[in-house]
Design a protein around this motif. Structure first.
Motif, PDB file in Angstrom:
ATOM      1  N   MET A  47       0.824  -1.205   0.000  1.00  0.00           N
ATOM      2  CA  MET A  47       0.000   0.000   0.000  1.00  0.00           C
ATOM      3  C   MET A  47       0.866   1.266   0.000  1.00  0.00           C
ATOM      4  O   MET A  47       0.459   2.296  -0.505  1.00  0.00           O
ATOM      5  CB  MET A  47      -0.911   0.039   1.238  1.00  0.00           C
ATOM      6  N   ASP A  48       2.039   1.171   0.611  1.00  0.00           N
ATOM      7  CA  ASP A  48       2.890   2.355   0.702  1.00  0.00           C
ATOM      8  C   ASP A  48       3.993   2.372  -0.338  1.00  0.00           C
ATOM      9  O   ASP A  48       4.438   3.425  -0.763  1.00  0.00           O
ATOM     10  CB  ASP A  48       3.588   2.397   2.074  1.00  0.00           C
ATOM     11  N   THR A  49       4.481   1.184  -0.650  1.00  0.00           N
ATOM     12  CA  THR A  49       5.750   1.078  -1.373  1.00  0.00           C
ATOM     13  C   THR A  49       5.537   0.656  -2.813  1.00  0.00           C
ATOM     14  O   THR A  49       4.759  -0.250  -3.090  1.00  0.00           O
ATOM     15  CB  THR A  49       6.647   0.030  -0.671  1.00  0.00           C
ATOM     16  N   PHE A  50       6.242   1.301  -3.726  1.00  0.00           N
ATOM     17  CA  PHE A  50       6.258   0.860  -5.118  1.00  0.00           C
ATOM     18  C   PHE A  50       7.297  -0.259  -5.234  1.00  0.00           C
ATOM     19  O   PHE A  50       8.493  -0.014  -5.049  1.00  0.00           O
ATOM     20  CB  PHE A  50       6.703   1.991  -6.046  1.00  0.00           C
ATOM     21  N   TYR A  51       6.851  -1.476  -5.507  1.00  0.00           N
ATOM     22  CA  TYR A  51       7.779  -2.583  -5.740  1.00  0.00           C
ATOM     23  C   TYR A  51       8.090  -2.679  -7.221  1.00  0.00           C
ATOM     24  O   TYR A  51       7.190  -2.685  -8.057  1.00  0.00           O
ATOM     25  CB  TYR A  51       7.154  -3.908  -5.255  1.00  0.00           C
ATOM     26  N   LEU A  52       9.375  -2.728  -7.565  1.00  0.00           N
ATOM     27  CA  LEU A  52       9.753  -2.897  -8.967  1.00  0.00           C
ATOM     28  C   LEU A  52       9.967  -4.371  -9.268  1.00  0.00           C
ATOM     29  O   LEU A  52       9.887  -4.803 -10.413  1.00  0.00           O
ATOM     30  CB  LEU A  52      11.033  -2.115  -9.274  1.00  0.00           C
TER      31      LEU A  52
END
Ligand code: DAH
Length: 345
Positions: A161-166
């Protein structure tokens, strides 16, 4: 003036007037050439008039001769100008539209973005305390971003929800704190660094959030660094940046990578503590999260937690720029409206 001289002067005046009018009215090269032949040609009107100068009484001849030459120059100049105008209408129009007496427009000068200026000022203040400025990657591994900072991967901060995972273990950093671990891995203590840089969160773009925003991380580690040094460094910064009258306070908080952790507030610079909309009527504005570095972080990077202690902090220069300039909406800082940003210079 003698009689013959006077009548020749009259004739020259009429000739000049008509010649200038004909030349200036010529709308194409053929008409212009006809006008030139008519007035300036070898058998033209001016030559004819000049042929009569010999008949002028001797005492007036010189004056009439000078006048005739002046008419010749005026017609020749007008012819040259008109020929140029017909050859390049745009340039001639520009030249005649140019008014050198108009006041100059203000010169456009570029300037640094208000958030950049805040970052530079903060770095300079901490430089006096021995901090150097470094930068680090915006794309991080989950180890530096979470694990080394004592944040378990099932902690809410690691949440999608908070973090953009690549990728499974690659993220866009949500904070500049992972640079703490990188710096400590690369350098033995003493360490004093300031790390400005962009951070990214899955936040909406609203008055108090931006999905990409600057942070400044601070880290100081050495033997014998204690809470007193920590507080006095922060106090020094607050006074330098916000002014001598600004007060600061530490509120207990929690971050996995600091123990104890504290939120630092400054007395509201807009209302000086009496309560306004900038400080939401509390008189205080939170400017950073901070604390004493948790021993678990030292262990992760291979520092001896028995030997070394330190403090760390993280702040948002956009928020600080908003407080400084009394800006109610963070989007104003990031929309790139030069008209708005210029007012903050
Ligand atoms: N990383 C935290 C955040 O993004 C801010 C922070 C808090 C940084 C405490 C620190 C610290 O270094 O000690 O919200």
């Amino acid at each position: 003036m003698t009689a013959v001289g006077a009548s020749l002067l009259d004739r020259l005046a009429t000739l000049e007037e008509q010649g200038l009018a004909a030349i200036r009215a010529a709308a194409d090269p053929d008409t212009l050439e006809a006008a030139r032949v008519d007035f300036l040609g070898r058998n033209g009107q001016l030559a004819d008039a000049m042929g009569s100068i010999g008949k002028v009484e001797a005492e007036a001849r010189r004056e009439v001769g000078q006048r005739a030459n002046a008419v010749k120059s005026a017609l020749t100049e007008a012819w040259e100008e008109q020929a140029a105008r017909l050859a390049d209408p745009d340039e001639a129009a520009d030249a005649s539209a140019f008014d050198a007496t108009l006041p100059a427009r203000g010169a456009w000068t570029g300037s640094l973005h208000p958030v950049t200026r805040v970052i530079d000022e903060i770095c300079e203040i901490f430089q006096d305390l021995g901090f150097s400025r470094v930068e680090g990657p915006e794309i991080e591994t989950t180890w530096y971003h979470f694990t080394a900072l004592n944040i378990p991967l099932d902690h809410p901060a690691a949440d999608m929800m908070d973090t953009f995972y690549l990728d499974d273990d690659i993220v866009l950093r949500t904070h500049t704190s992972p640079m703490q671990a990188r710096v400590m891995q690369d350098h033995e203590p003493p360490v004093r660094v300031l790390v400005p840089g962009l951070a990214y969160r899955r936040d909406s773009f609203d008055p108090s959030h931006a999905p990409a925003f600057e942070q400044i991380e601070g880290l100081a580690v050495d033997e014998g660094v204690d809470f007193i040094e920590f507080r006095s460094s922060i106090r020094h910064f607050v006074r330098k940046f916000f002014g001598r009258r600004a007060k600061s306070r530490f509120r207990p908080s929690f971050y996995p990578f600091t123990e104890p952790s504290a939120e630092v507030d400054v007395s509201c610079t807009v209302c000086e503590g009496s309560g306004c909309s900038t400080c939401k009527r509390t008189g205080w504005i939170t400017i950073m999260g901070s604390g004493m570095v948790d021993p678990a972080v030292f262990e992760a990077v291979g520092y001896d937690p028995e030997k070394y202690t330190g403090y760390a902090f993280g702040m948002g220069p956009a928020r600080i720029a908003m407080v400084r300039h009394g800006i109610p909406d963070m989007r104003l800082l990031y929309e790139g409206d030069v008209g708005f940003l210029e007012q903050l210079s």
